[in-house]
Design a protein around this motif. Structure first.
Motif, PDB file in Angstrom:
ATOM      1  N   PRO A   3      -1.588 -49.424  76.877  1.00 62.70           N
ATOM      2  CA  PRO A   3      -2.006 -50.455  77.848  1.00 62.70           C
ATOM      3  C   PRO A   3      -3.501 -50.758  77.778  1.00 62.70           C
ATOM      4  CG  PRO A   3      -0.557 -48.860  78.885  1.00 62.70           C
ATOM      5  CD  PRO A   3      -0.907 -48.301  77.548  1.00 62.70           C
ATOM      6  N   HIS A   4      -4.330 -49.747  77.484  1.00 67.88           N
ATOM      7  CA  HIS A   4      -5.772 -49.999  77.311  1.00 67.88           C
ATOM      8  C   HIS A   4      -5.995 -51.037  76.222  1.00 67.88           C
ATOM      9  CE1 HIS A   4      -8.116 -46.991  79.652  1.00 67.88           C
ATOM     10  NE2 HIS A   4      -6.967 -46.331  79.645  1.00 67.88           N
ATOM     11  N   ILE A   5      -5.348 -50.823  75.082  1.00 72.10           N
ATOM     12  CA  ILE A   5      -5.494 -51.732  73.947  1.00 72.10           C
ATOM     13  C   ILE A   5      -5.042 -53.139  74.342  1.00 72.10           C
ATOM     14  CG2 ILE A   5      -4.534 -52.279  71.670  1.00 72.10           C
ATOM     15  CD1 ILE A   5      -6.476 -50.076  71.378  1.00 72.10           C
ATOM     16  N   ASP A   6      -3.886 -53.221  74.992  1.00 76.08           N
ATOM     17  CA  ASP A   6      -3.340 -54.533  75.343  1.00 76.08           C
ATOM     18  C   ASP A   6      -4.200 -55.265  76.359  1.00 76.08           C
ATOM     19  OD1 ASP A   6      -1.129 -54.663  73.641  1.00 76.08           O
ATOM     20  OD2 ASP A   6       0.096 -53.441  74.971  1.00 76.08           O
ATOM     21  N   VAL A   7      -4.738 -54.547  77.341  1.00 78.02           N
ATOM     22  CA  VAL A   7      -5.604 -55.185  78.340  1.00 78.02           C
ATOM     23  C   VAL A   7      -6.886 -55.681  77.672  1.00 78.02           C
ATOM     24  CG1 VAL A   7      -7.036 -54.753  80.372  1.00 78.02           C
ATOM     25  CG2 VAL A   7      -4.672 -53.934  80.320  1.00 78.02           C
ATOM     26  N   ALA A   8      -7.480 -54.836  76.828  1.00 77.15           N
ATOM     27  CA  ALA A   8      -8.726 -55.221  76.167  1.00 77.15           C
ATOM     28  C   ALA A   8      -8.502 -56.430  75.253  1.00 77.15           C
ATOM     29  CB  ALA A   8      -9.275 -54.042  75.366  1.00 77.15           C
ATOM     30  N   PHE A   9      -7.411 -56.416  74.508  1.00 75.79           N
ATOM     31  CA  PHE A   9      -7.126 -57.542  73.616  1.00 75.79           C
ATOM     32  C   PHE A   9      -6.884 -58.817  74.414  1.00 75.79           C
ATOM     33  CE2 PHE A   9      -3.653 -60.167  71.924  1.00 75.79           C
ATOM     34  CZ  PHE A   9      -4.339 -60.764  70.868  1.00 75.79           C
ATOM     35  N   THR A  10      -6.077 -58.726  75.468  1.00 75.23           N
ATOM     36  CA  THR A  10      -5.749 -59.917  76.253  1.00 75.23           C
ATOM     37  C   THR A  10      -7.007 -60.545  76.829  1.00 75.23           C
ATOM     38  OG1 THR A  10      -3.568 -59.026  76.781  1.00 75.23           O
ATOM     39  CG2 THR A  10      -4.390 -60.778  78.185  1.00 75.23           C
ATOM     40  N   GLY A  11      -7.923 -59.715  77.331  1.00 74.41           N
ATOM     41  CA  GLY A  11      -9.167 -60.251  77.875  1.00 74.41           C
ATOM     42  C   GLY A  11      -9.980 -60.979  76.821  1.00 74.41           C
ATOM     43  N   ALA A  12     -10.134 -60.367  75.638  1.00 73.84           N
ATOM     44  CA  ALA A  12     -10.911 -60.999  74.569  1.00 73.84           C
ATOM     45  C   ALA A  12     -10.239 -62.280  74.090  1.00 73.84           C
ATOM     46  CB  ALA A  12     -11.074 -60.014  73.412  1.00 73.84           C
ATOM     47  N   ASP A  13      -8.917 -62.248  73.945  1.00 71.66           N
ATOM     48  CA  ASP A  13      -8.215 -63.424  73.433  1.00 71.66           C
ATOM     49  C   ASP A  13      -8.271 -64.585  74.427  1.00 71.66           C
ATOM     50  OD1 ASP A  13      -6.654 -64.697  71.409  1.00 71.66           O
ATOM     51  OD2 ASP A  13      -4.893 -64.466  72.705  1.00 71.66           O
ATOM     52  N   LEU A  14      -8.156 -64.270  75.721  1.00 72.54           N
ATOM     53  CA  LEU A  14      -8.255 -65.339  76.717  1.00 72.54           C
ATOM     54  C   LEU A  14      -9.652 -65.943  76.736  1.00 72.54           C
ATOM     55  CD1 LEU A  14      -6.179 -63.935  79.716  1.00 72.54           C
ATOM     56  CD2 LEU A  14      -5.644 -65.926  78.299  1.00 72.54           C
ATOM     57  N   ALA A  15     -10.670 -65.103  76.608  1.00 76.59           N
ATOM     58  CA  ALA A  15     -12.038 -65.629  76.558  1.00 76.59           C
ATOM     59  C   ALA A  15     -12.209 -66.550  75.347  1.00 76.59           C
ATOM     60  CB  ALA A  15     -13.034 -64.475  76.500  1.00 76.59           C
ATOM     61  N   ARG A  16     -11.622 -66.179  74.220  1.00 72.33           N
ATOM     62  CA  ARG A  16     -11.690 -67.035  73.020  1.00 72.33           C
ATOM     63  C   ARG A  16     -10.958 -68.359  73.248  1.00 72.33           C
ATOM     64  NH1 ARG A  16      -8.357 -68.633  69.293  1.00 72.33           N
ATOM     65  NH2 ARG A  16      -6.668 -67.394  70.191  1.00 72.33           N
ATOM     66  N   ARG A  17      -9.735 -68.265  73.783  1.00 69.73           N
ATOM     67  CA  ARG A  17      -8.935 -69.477  73.977  1.00 69.73           C
ATOM     68  C   ARG A  17      -9.577 -70.421  74.993  1.00 69.73           C
ATOM     69  NH1 ARG A  17      -3.508 -66.313  75.232  1.00 69.73           N
ATOM     70  NH2 ARG A  17      -2.646 -68.349  75.804  1.00 69.73           N
ATOM     71  N   LEU A  18     -10.263 -69.839  75.993  1.00 70.09           N
ATOM     72  CA  LEU A  18     -10.885 -70.649  77.033  1.00 70.09           C
ATOM     73  C   LEU A  18     -12.300 -71.093  76.665  1.00 70.09           C
ATOM     74  CD1 LEU A  18      -9.691 -68.578  80.118  1.00 70.09           C
ATOM     75  CD2 LEU A  18      -8.877 -70.855  79.445  1.00 70.09           C
ATOM     76  N   GLY A  19     -12.799 -70.624  75.499  1.00 67.38           N
ATOM     77  CA  GLY A  19     -14.154 -70.980  75.084  1.00 67.38           C
ATOM     78  C   GLY A  19     -15.214 -70.383  75.976  1.00 67.38           C
ATOM     79  N   ASP A  20     -14.943 -69.230  76.548  1.00 68.47           N
ATOM     80  CA  ASP A  20     -15.891 -68.574  77.457  1.00 68.47           C
ATOM     81  C   ASP A  20     -16.811 -67.666  76.645  1.00 68.47           C
ATOM     82  OD1 ASP A  20     -17.218 -67.159  79.435  1.00 68.47           O
ATOM     83  OD2 ASP A  20     -15.471 -67.079  80.757  1.00 68.47           O
ATOM     84  N   ALA A  21     -17.805 -68.279  75.981  1.00 67.09           N
ATOM     85  CA  ALA A  21     -18.694 -67.535  75.084  1.00 67.09           C
ATOM     86  C   ALA A  21     -19.422 -66.385  75.763  1.00 67.09           C
ATOM     87  CB  ALA A  21     -19.688 -68.492  74.427  1.00 67.09           C
ATOM     88  N   PRO A  22     -19.930 -66.556  77.011  1.00 68.79           N
ATOM     89  CA  PRO A  22     -20.655 -65.441  77.630  1.00 68.79           C
ATOM     90  C   PRO A  22     -19.797 -64.177  77.756  1.00 68.79           C
ATOM     91  CG  PRO A  22     -21.079 -67.482  78.811  1.00 68.79           C
ATOM     92  CD  PRO A  22     -19.997 -67.784  77.829  1.00 68.79           C
ATOM     93  N   ARG A  23     -18.531 -64.321  78.052  1.00 66.54           N
ATOM     94  CA  ARG A  23     -17.663 -63.137  78.196  1.00 66.54           C
ATOM     95  C   ARG A  23     -17.122 -62.656  76.852  1.00 66.54           C
ATOM     96  NH1 ARG A  23     -16.033 -65.811  83.104  1.00 66.54           N
ATOM     97  NH2 ARG A  23     -16.375 -64.454  84.913  1.00 66.54           N
ATOM     98  N   LEU A  24     -16.961 -63.596  75.922  1.00 62.58           N
ATOM     99  CA  LEU A  24     -16.230 -63.287  74.702  1.00 62.58           C
ATOM    100  C   LEU A  24     -16.830 -62.112  73.938  1.00 62.58           C
ATOM    101  CD1 LEU A  24     -14.117 -63.803  72.544  1.00 62.58           C
ATOM    102  CD2 LEU A  24     -15.577 -65.624  71.614  1.00 62.58           C
ATOM    103  N   ASN A  25     -18.121 -62.125  73.714  1.00 65.12           N
ATOM    104  CA  ASN A  25     -18.708 -61.090  72.861  1.00 65.12           C
ATOM    105  C   ASN A  25     -18.496 -59.703  73.446  1.00 65.12           C
ATOM    106  OD1 ASN A  25     -21.164 -59.354  71.796  1.00 65.12           O
ATOM    107  ND2 ASN A  25     -20.830 -61.044  70.337  1.00 65.12           N
ATOM    108  N   ALA A  26     -18.707 -59.562  74.752  1.00 61.80           N
ATOM    109  CA  ALA A  26     -18.561 -58.246  75.379  1.00 61.80           C
ATOM    110  C   ALA A  26     -17.108 -57.789  75.363  1.00 61.80           C
ATOM    111  CB  ALA A  26     -19.091 -58.293  76.811  1.00 61.80           C
ATOM    112  N   LEU A  27     -16.189 -58.686  75.698  1.00 62.75           N
ATOM    113  CA  LEU A  27     -14.771 -58.313  75.720  1.00 62.75           C
ATOM    114  C   LEU A  27     -14.260 -58.003  74.316  1.00 62.75           C
ATOM    115  CD1 LEU A  27     -13.447 -60.950  78.285  1.00 62.75           C
ATOM    116  CD2 LEU A  27     -13.603 -58.475  78.626  1.00 62.75           C
ATOM    117  N   MET A  28     -14.725 -58.791  73.343  1.00 60.95           N
ATOM    118  CA  MET A  28     -14.328 -58.556  71.963  1.00 60.95           C
ATOM    119  C   MET A  28     -14.854 -57.214  71.470  1.00 60.95           C
ATOM    120  SD  MET A  28     -14.834 -61.215  68.808  1.00 60.95           S
ATOM    121  CE  MET A  28     -16.624 -61.196  68.924  1.00 60.95           C
ATOM    122  N   ARG A  29     -16.070 -56.899  71.823  1.00 57.53           N
ATOM    123  CA  ARG A  29     -16.660 -55.619  71.428  1.00 57.53           C
ATOM    124  C   ARG A  29     -15.886 -54.453  72.069  1.00 57.53           C
ATOM    125  NH1 ARG A  29     -21.263 -54.656  68.887  1.00 57.53           N
ATOM    126  NH2 ARG A  29     -21.909 -56.827  69.138  1.00 57.53           N
TER     127      ARG A  29
END
Length: 1007
Positions: free
Chosen positions: A730-756
């Motif tokens: 579930p950790h992996i899935d939550v982290a991935f979902t957050g990063a992927d949603l930030a990418r899909r929504l074009g939320d650059a400020p959140r994307l880098n941190a969530l992706m990292r």
């Protein structure tokens, strides 16, 4: 159960497995010939006393056929009993070290027909010199008995060379019609078995030689071919007419015959009729008759419905069913009510002492000796459960007074086992009461045994697991009171603990030590199936919860050899493969996942153990997820939708996969339905993992509803839930979902941190798999491109791309370290790399034309090259049709070399997939475009760019290929493009003040 089964248990009833050994009989050669010439299955149907069993026994003896004899009775409504008896008897024919026939345990209940077929197939093939099975007294089976159908399935597998003889008072039931129609079964009926005049004369001569011919003829006429009637008349001395279809006639004549015996003999026969088979020592103990041995032997010699049976050290005798029924019916009248009751009790005690539990329990029940019945049932229970005879044991236990359960916790314990295959919830109540009783008596083995199955009930039920918290706490108290777990149940206790505790308390103190101890003990366990069950729990613990893939890998290496053992039970093997599938997906070893799935499905279908079948079908959907094949995934989900008999865990996974599919495929109505149902069943389960995924579901629901600002608070709640559940997945899935949603929504400020966060978490645990990752492969690929651009965990990202075969939406040609499936170098030489490994051929097996096709395709730009043009270039002397055939033949061969998906053919034009194939010529064009883009490259970046270009794009295009007629023109065009690129690069280097690289680039242009 394995440990408890080692306690003294019942011996299988001797009477049910013994063939009669009749004395003073004639050889009925006409019927022997019929049996010799019959097909594989013979059904002997005739009235009682017609000599059916005697015929079969004497034929087997005369022909020297090795056989197994089984007597059916009304107790065989439990089909597991029949298969247990036959399997046990067959071991006498088994070669040393061969596997036993499987017991009909509950896991086979969804595939009984497959089980029966496999059982009979193995019985006929693996137990030479056994070549005949006799099923006696078939008429005793109730009309609605399930065994009719099972035996029919089994008998359909009988091969030529093996014989089955069925003995019954009636014709074959309707289930056997097909066997009769296709000539596999023949019936010998009453008309066949009637004594001929010659045979009747032989019987008379054998038993009363010297009678006048007229008397013999009169006896034959009145007996009407009935053997029992003829013998009764010889005993009585008076010819009387009667029909074998009237059983009361037998009683009448038997009473007259017995009336001529002395009282001691009549009382002896009445008392000993309580025993299914009679040993002289048992008869003496029951009746006090010192001459019991002589009396039994004399009756057998007379042939008065008493026969020797079996091949044992002490002769046993059996009364003909007609005689025994008469004796049991008249026993109370012969002995008196009080004495008859005492004899029943004595007989029950004798039978119990000899291990004849079934007969003993029946008599204890008749006389109301409930304590002794309970004692015998508890002693027999482990063996009965191992044989799959849960139904028989349940009937015994249910007939006992409730008060006895308070006195014997083992009764509650075994009642729990009876209910476990049907209702884990009800079984748990029995085990909990048993635990309380054992705790009151401080019986250590009973407490640990009960706790192990309480834990098993929770995980099988997968419902309201919050109630397990008190039992997890109770285990701690039990271990504090009794730190040493009884060795015979320690593996089961630890398996249950490692399976249950992480569902509710993943940070339980000592849980990891339990897993370590379990691995050590399991490796030493002598039972292969217990080892595999324990190993599966360890694989789940390490891969799903701890994220320790190295430990999971060690478990697979250590225990996978057990899967090849013949004695591994199908249920254990499937449970092991279920978690091998998961480990394969988690580690990115998709071949392991597919191999484990294929073996699990094959095991289920071959064995008839189908309780995991729905789970396997659900697991098969991952192949479609990895391939993003939404139509196929949707169809498979629809096929899995019949959930009426599914386990709660499978229901939960069905809706979970349904919402993953609907979210990935954009099916909003289906997503809403699956989400609603998943939330319902997940909340009912009470597992912390389910709570984490319900929290993550809220994130997806916010996105689906367009509530963008609500996504991020929901994501934080999901992170907390994932942290609380203690499982890495579930950790992996939550982290991935957050990063992927930030990418899909074009939320650059959140994307880098969530992706990292996501990639660092995956790298830390070596995880390349999660539930959401497989269903969002496109998004995962895009995140990998972004991660490499930002140099986030590059080594792990490349591993992720390679293992999952990720393909981004557009070519990542700008990334020098992208893990291309295929790389082709054509400047200064020609080389093909598959997953960074050179594609090599032996000198005499080079696929010349497929490689030439690839070279021509690259030379022409690698994109949308007309098939006709390529065919003309490579086969200029062939006509159109021949060239076309040659083209497609070599295209298929080329796909076989570098991968089917690397080449696309659309509307007659061939292309290399730029997302999967890197070529230095395409990279040259990409580098030229980058030079033309703005802003210009910074000095440091430019220097690195120039060095890379000089390393890649110098040298002759396809050297040593002068024989290719189309190459000179292709080189001229490529050299022109390369010269233009280096001139532009020289200009940039001059502007950057880098004379060294300017000089090197000029040399490249001049070369």
């Amino acid at each position: 159960m394995e440990a408890l089964a080692q306690r003294s248990g019942p011996r299988l009833s001797f009477a049910k497995l013994t063939a009669p050994r009749p004395e003073r009989i004639i050889a009925r050669e006409r019927l022997f010939r019929s049996l010799d010439e019959a097909p594989a299955i013979v059904w002997i149907a005739a009235p009682a006393g017609a000599g059916k069993s005697t015929l079969a026994a004497s034929w087997l003896t005369a022909r020297g056929i090795d056989s197994l004899w089984y007597r059916l009775d009304s107790g065989d409504v439990d089909p597991a009993a029949v298969f247990a008896y036959i399997a046990n008897a067959a071991t006498g024919f088994a070669a040393t070290g061969s596997a036993r026939l499987p017991a009909l345990t509950p896991e086979y209940f969804l595939g009984l027909d497959i089980y029966a077929r496999n059982f009979f197939r193995r019985l006929c093939a693996e137990f030479a010199p056994l070549s005949c099975l006799v099923l006696d007294d078939y008429h005793e089976l109730p009309e609605q008995a399930q065994l009719h159908s099972l035996l029919r399935h089994g008998l359909e597998e009988i091969p030529s060379g093996f014989r089955v003889v069925v003995i019954s008072r009636g014709e074959p039931p309707a289930e056997y019609a097909r066997l009769r129609l296709n000539g596999r079964m023949v019936v010998l009926g009453w008309q066949d078995l009637r004594l001929t005049a010659e045979e009747a004369g032989a019987v008379v001569e054998l038993r009363a030689s010297g009678l006048a011919h007229e008397v013999v003829r009169d006896l034959y006429r009145h007996a009407e071919g009935w053997v029992a009637g003829l013998i009764l008349m010889l005993e009585q001395g008076t010819p009387r007419g009667f029909s074998p279809d009237a059983p009361l006639v037998f009683d009448y004549f038997a009473a007259e015959v017995l009336a001529h015996l002395d009282e001691a003999t009549r009382r002896f026969l009445a008392a000993t009729s309580l025993l299914p088979t009679v040993r002289a020592s048992s008869a003496a103990a029951l009746t006090g008759a010192g001459d019991a041995s002589d009396l039994l032997a004399g009756l057998a010699r007379r042939g008065f419905f008493v026969t020797r049976c079996g091949e044992v050290s002490e002769d046993r005798y059996e009364y003909h069913p007609l005689l025994r029924r008469f004796l049991l019916a008249s026993g109370q009248g012969v002995l008196g009510s009080e004495a008859w009751g005492r004899r029943k009790s004595q007989a029950a005690q004798l039978l119990a002492a000899e291990g004849e539990s079934e007969a003993a329990i029946k008599l204890f029940g008749e006389v109301g000796d409930w304590p002794e019945m309970a004692k015998a049932a508890a002693a027999a229970a482990p063996a009965l459960l191992a044989q799959g005879r849960h139904r028989t044991l349940r009937l015994w236990i249910e007939s006992l007074p409730a008060a006895l359960f308070d006195q014997s916790p083992w009764l509650e314990y075994f009642a729990g086992h009876c209910d476990l295959p049907i209702s884990p919830a009800r079984a748990r109540q029995h085990f909990e009461r048993a635990y309380a009783g054992f705790a009151m008596a401080d019986e250590v083995l009973g407490q640990y045994s009960s706790w192990a199955y309480i834990g098993t009930c929770f995980t099988q039920e997968y419902y309201h697991l919050a109630e397990a918290d008190r039992w997890i706490a109770e285990l701690a108290r039990l271990r504090e009171r009794h730190p040493v777990v009884p060795p015979q149940v320690e593996v089961q206790v630890l398996s249950a603990a490692v399976g249950l505790i992480p569902l509710r308390q993943p940070n339980y103190l000592g849980l990891d030590e339990m897993a370590t101890r379990l691995e050590s003990l399991a490796a030493q366990c002598g039972n292969v199936s217990i080892r595999l069950f324990a190993a599966a729990q360890l694989l789940a613990f390490y891969s799903f919860y701890r994220g320790n893939l190295a430990a999971a890998h060690d478990v697979t290496l250590r225990f996978e050899p057990d899967a090849d053992a013949r004695e591994s039970a199908p249920l254990a093997l499937q449970f092991w493969d279920v978690w091998r599938m998961y480990y394969g997906r988690s580690s990115g070893d998709l071949e392991l996942y597919r191999e484990a799935l294929a073996r699990a499905q094959a095991t289920a279908q071959a064995s008839g153990v189908l309780c995991w079948a729905l789970h396997h079908r659900l697991n098969a959907i991952w192949d479609f997820a990895y391939g993003q094949a939404w139509d196929e995934a949707g169809r498979l989900l629809d096929e899995c939708g019949a959930l009426a008999q599914a386990r709660p865990y499978d229901v939960q996974m069905y809706y979970f996969y349904g919402l993953l599919f609907a979210d990935a495929s954009g099916d909003l109505p289906r997503f809403r339905h699956a989400a609603r149902e998943f939330r319902r069943v997940a909340e009912q389960s009470g597992t912390l993992t389910a709570e984490a995924y319900v929290a993550l579901l809220s994130v997806l629901e916010c996105h689906a509803a367009g509530e963008i600002e609500s996504i991020w608070p929901a994501l934080e709640r999901a992170k907390v839930a994932a942290q609380r559940c203690g499982a890495i997945t579930p950790h992996i899935d939550v982290a991935f979902t957050g990063a992927d949603l930030a990418r899909r929504l074009g939320d650059a400020p959140r994307l880098n941190a969530l992706m990292r966060d996501f990639f660092e978490l995956g790298a830390r645990h070596g995880r390349v798999g999660g539930y959401f990752l497989a269903w969002r492969q496109g998004g995962l690929a895009e995140l990998c491109v972004l991660a490499l651009e930002e140099a986030i965990e590059p080594e792990f990202v490349r591993q992720l791309v390679r293992l999952l075969r990720l393909v981004p939406e557009s070519s990542p040609s700008h990334l020098d370290d992208w893990p291309w499936p295929v790389r082709v170098h054509s400047f200064g030489g020609f080389e093909i790399f598959i997953d960074d490994q050179p594609l090599a051929f032996s000198a005499n097996r080079v696929p010349v034309k497929p490689i030439e096709l690839l070279k021509a395709l690259i030379a022409l730009g690698g994109s949308e090259v007309a098939q006709e043009k390529l065919a003309d270039m490579l086969w200029p002397e062939s006509d159109g049709d021949a060239a076309r055939r040659a083209f497609y033949t070599n295209l298929d061969r080329l796909r076989g070399l570098i991968g089917k998906e690397t080449l696309t053919m659309r509307q007659g034009k061939l292309s290399l997939d730029p997302r999967r194939v890197w070529t230095d010529l395409a990279a040259l064009d990409g580098a030229a475009a980058r030079l033309r883009s703005s802003p210009p490259l910074e000095a440091g970046t430019l220097a690195e760019f120039a060095d890379q270009a000089l390393a890649r794009f110098t040298g002759t295009f396809l050297p040593h290929e002068e024989a290719l007629p189309w190459l000179p023109d292709a080189r001229r065009g490529i050299n022109k493009r390369r010269a233009a690129f280096f001139k532009e690069l020289i200009r940039h280097c001059e502007l950057a003040g880098d004379p060294v690289r300017v000089a090197r680039c000029r040399d490249a242009v001049a070369g």
